[in-house]
Design an enzyme around this catalytic site. Structure first.
Site, short mmCIF file in Angstrom:
data_model
loop_
_atom_site.label_atom_id
_atom_site.label_comp_id
_atom_site.label_asym_id
_atom_site.label_seq_id
_atom_site.Cartn_x
_atom_site.Cartn_y
_atom_site.Cartn_z
CB SER A 1 -15.20 0.39 11.27
OG SER A 1 -13.91 0.10 10.81
CG ASN A 2 -11.83 -3.52 14.10
OD1 ASN A 2 -12.56 -3.89 13.20
ND2 ASN A 2 -10.68 -4.09 14.37
CE1 TYR B 1 -3.91 2.23 0.64
CE2 TYR B 1 -2.60 3.17 2.41
CZ TYR B 1 -3.70 3.22 1.59
OH TYR B 1 -4.60 4.25 1.70
#
Ligand code: NAD
Ligand code: UDP
Length: 312
Positions: free
Chosen positions: A188-189, A144
């Site tokens: 989000s987790n 990435y």
């Protein structure tokens, strides 16, 4: 009114961008291969006469006619981009080559969604655009980080070699409604874990920091960058300078959601940056922009989104 291509338009940020551009009266072509994106994210736009969806993988050439290109196609969460790292690099690099080639043929303005990951695990704090970064070229995040760095190189070579009208923004951690509930990103987790009453997973000792920008602020800045004068390329940092440790974030989420979740500590993934905070002086000066939405307010919106999603 312009014809605007948004690659990765069915993803988290892309769907908000498409929505904003349609609202502004533009003709929007959303291109996505649905690797991490979701038709649900853009379902409300499908019947709009100025919105069009095309399933396409940007690692293959694309022949369309547009005036502007926002290049967002690329999985962004570590879990997703590490799932098929070779494809991640291809998406960044071949995707950039294909979209730059398209922009060159059309003489279209093109904006690259780059990332704070180009700074790697930084020795300079906060990070300014002039900092070249400290990136491991052979680690699990490299597909990435290096893919995005190479994409920036390509953008600037097309600018120098072909006088292409490029813009590059370096996006710092952004959160909000339509994040993927299973993409493993920290906001989000933590929210999904808290809503379910599951343990909140803190990697390492939780002292590492991130700066979280709410999606609406981010989209506003991207739009402003696209409208800057020709020749102003960036890169420009976009993010919220408010810096929080992962422990602080967990406590904030727990306080807002309530419930009985416990904090549990798990190993820190390799090459996980210890500190991250954008210096946004350039964005303030050139875009007349700064974030408006405080973490607590953005978290409330995001929590309501995930609450609805989990109930459904
Ligand atoms: P996301 O995973 O929700 O969206 C990425 C979109 O790109 C998805 O819809 C996915 O299906 C699509 N895609 C992936 N590979 C593709 C391919 N080969 N061809 C066509 N479409 C493809 O992630 P996001 O958070 O919305 O990120 C969007 C962009 O912003 C990415 O380029 C990411 O690197 C960048 N960015 C995001 C953040 C953040 O915090 N959200 C931070 C820095 C940079
Ligand atoms: N993190 C965490 N618990 C989680 C998910 C992530 O403590 O359940 C940490 C992760 O190790 C990193 C930070 O939160 O230090 C931000 O992770 P994310 O994947 O959201 O983004 P990035 O590391 O790419 O900035």
């Amino acid at each position: 009114m312009q014809r605007i291509l948004v690659t990765g338009g069915a993803g988290f940020l892309g769907s908000h961008l498409c929505e904003r551009l349609v609202e502004q009266g533009h003709d929007v072509l959303c291109v996505d291969n649905f690797f991490t994106g979701n038709k649900q994210n853009i379902a409300h736009l499908l019947s709009h006469p100025r919105f069009e969806l095309m399933r396409h993988d940007v690692t293959f050439p694309l022949y369309v006619e547009v005036d502007r290109i926002f290049n967002l196609a690329c999985p962004a969460s570590p879990v997703h981009y590490q799932h098929d790292p070779v494809q991640t690099t291809k998406t960044s690099v071949h995707g950039a080559i294909n979209m730059l080639g398209l922009a060159k043929r059309l003489d279209a303005r093109i904006l690259q969604a780059s990332t704070s990951e180009v700074y790697g695990d930084p020795e300079v704090h906060p990070q300014q655009e002039g900092y070249w970064g400290r990136v491991n070229p052979i680690g699990i995040r490299s597909c990435y980080d290096e893919g995005k760095r190479c994409a920036e190189t390509l953008f600037f070579d097309y600018f120098r070699q072909h006088q292409l009208d490029i813009k590059v923004v370096r996006i710092f951690n952004t959160y909000g409604p339509r994040m993927h509930p299973n993409d493993g990103r920290v906001v989000s987790n933590f929210i999904v874990q808290a809503l379910r009453g599951d343990d909140i997973t803190i990697y390492g000792d939780g002292s590492q920091t991130r700066s979280f920008c709410y999606v609406d602020d981010l989209i506003e800045a991207m739009g402003r960058m696209m409208e800057t004068e020709r020749g102003f390329t960036g890169p420009v940092n976009i993010g919220n300078p408010g810096e929080f440790s992962m422990l602080e974030l967990a406590e904030k989420v727990l306080a807002l959601v309530g419930g009985r979740s416990r904090l549990v500590f798990q190993p820190l993934p390799s090459d996980d940056p210890k500190q991250r905070q954008p210096d946004i002086a350039l964005a303030r000066e050139k875009l007349g922009w700064e974030p408006r939405i405080a973490l607590e307010d953005g978290l409330k919106e995001t929590i309501s989104y995930f609450r609805r999603l989990l109930q459904a």
